[in-house]
Design a protein around this motif. Structure first.
Motif, mmCIF file in Angstrom:
data_model
loop_
_atom_site.group_PDB
_atom_site.id
_atom_site.type_symbol
_atom_site.label_atom_id
_atom_site.label_comp_id
_atom_site.label_asym_id
_atom_site.label_seq_id
_atom_site.Cartn_x
_atom_site.Cartn_y
_atom_site.Cartn_z
ATOM 1 N N MET A 156 0.848 -1.194 0.000
ATOM 2 C CA MET A 156 0.000 0.000 0.000
ATOM 3 C C MET A 156 0.884 1.244 0.000
ATOM 4 N N PRO A 157 0.265 2.412 -0.244
ATOM 5 C CA PRO A 157 1.047 3.647 -0.113
ATOM 6 C C PRO A 157 1.584 3.777 1.314
ATOM 7 N N ILE A 158 2.649 4.526 1.473
ATOM 8 C CA ILE A 158 3.200 4.766 2.810
ATOM 9 C C ILE A 158 2.128 5.435 3.661
ATOM 10 N N TYR A 159 1.932 4.884 4.862
ATOM 11 C CA TYR A 159 0.883 5.401 5.741
ATOM 12 C C TYR A 159 1.175 6.838 6.165
ATOM 13 N N SER A 160 0.142 7.642 6.176
ATOM 14 C CA SER A 160 0.153 8.961 6.808
ATOM 15 C C SER A 160 -1.298 9.305 7.117
ATOM 16 N N GLY A 196 18.241 -2.316 12.780
ATOM 17 C CA GLY A 196 17.819 -2.539 14.154
ATOM 18 C C GLY A 196 16.327 -2.480 14.387
ATOM 19 N N SER A 197 15.534 -2.362 13.311
ATOM 20 C CA SER A 197 14.092 -2.216 13.488
ATOM 21 C C SER A 197 13.341 -3.026 12.434
ATOM 22 N N TYR A 198 12.022 -2.824 12.385
ATOM 23 C CA TYR A 198 11.169 -3.492 11.411
ATOM 24 C C TYR A 198 11.525 -3.060 9.993
ATOM 25 N N THR A 199 11.231 -3.913 9.038
ATOM 26 C CA THR A 199 11.365 -3.515 7.642
ATOM 27 C C THR A 199 10.282 -2.478 7.346
ATOM 28 N N ALA A 200 10.547 -1.603 6.417
ATOM 29 C CA ALA A 200 9.566 -0.583 6.037
ATOM 30 C C ALA A 200 8.289 -1.231 5.506
ATOM 31 N N ALA A 201 8.427 -2.325 4.767
ATOM 32 C CA ALA A 201 7.249 -2.998 4.198
ATOM 33 C C ALA A 201 6.329 -3.524 5.295
ATOM 34 N N TYR A 202 6.895 -4.179 6.305
ATOM 35 C CA TYR A 202 6.069 -4.692 7.399
ATOM 36 C C TYR A 202 5.485 -3.543 8.217
ATOM 37 N N LEU A 207 2.488 -2.011 6.501
ATOM 38 C CA LEU A 207 1.326 -2.899 6.573
ATOM 39 C C LEU A 207 0.741 -2.890 7.983
ATOM 40 N N PHE A 208 1.602 -2.978 8.965
ATOM 41 C CA PHE A 208 1.171 -2.965 10.363
ATOM 42 C C PHE A 208 0.498 -1.636 10.717
#
Length: 174
Positions: A42-46, A81-87, A90-91
């Motif tokens: 999806m598009p990057i959340y904002s 050190g953190s989540y992937t941007a894709a996950y 989605l989250f």
């Protein structure tokens, strides 16, 4: 028992997908489905995009998949050190449908990396925040030095100690 498993990575060569798939196959008596988060791009959340688009169907579908499962296995890839941007994207979208993303389901959190750290930073972050998202964490495991401990050809964890730990963790789902 229906287990939903996926890698929190959008890589087509994800070692976390291999680990999640293997872990799901080790749940006694379970039927499992491997989900690919690329199917939920999806598009990057904002907040602006949410106001413009509403809640994307992909986020609704992902939330429904979790709801249909009896248990969930996630293997987290670690980026800086953190989540992937894709996950994370989605989250984030899914949490806007309901903060209880995991809907009280029993979950097992895994992580791996090619290096000796085994993606422990992201795994720790996921475990520590799970309560806020209604994830009933039954266990977690970091697999360090993935290629030394997992045979890609046979798609099996080859380190006997790690394999014993993995089987114990996933058996807590039943």
């Amino acid at each position: 028992m229906k287990v939903l498993a996926f890698a929190a990575s959008n890589s087509s060569k994800s070692i976390n997908k291999s680990l999640a798939n293997y872990a799901a196959s080790q749940v006694p008596g379970a039927e499992f489905e491997m989900l690919d988060i690329n199917d939920y791009e999806m598009p990057i959340y904002s907040q602006d995009r949410e106001e413009e688009l509403g809640q994307p169907q992909q986020a609704k579908d992902f939330f429904a998949k979790i709801g249909e499962a009896d248990a969930v296995i996630i293997s987290f890839a670690e980026h800086n050190g953190s989540y992937t941007a894709a996950y994370k994207n989605l989250f984030d979208w899914t949490s806007r449908i309901d903060m209880k993303v995991f809907q009280g389901k029993p979950v097992v959190y895994l992580a791996t990396s090619p290096g000796p750290g085994g993606a422990q930073s992201v795994l720790s972050a996921a475990v520590n925040s799970a309560q806020f998202f209604a994830a009933d964490v039954r266990g977690s495991l970091s697999v360090p030095s993935f290629f030394d401990n997992f045979d890609m050809e046979s798609q099996k964890l080859t380190n006997p100690a790690l394999n014993t730990q993995l089987r114990a963790v996933v058996s807590a789902l039943t």
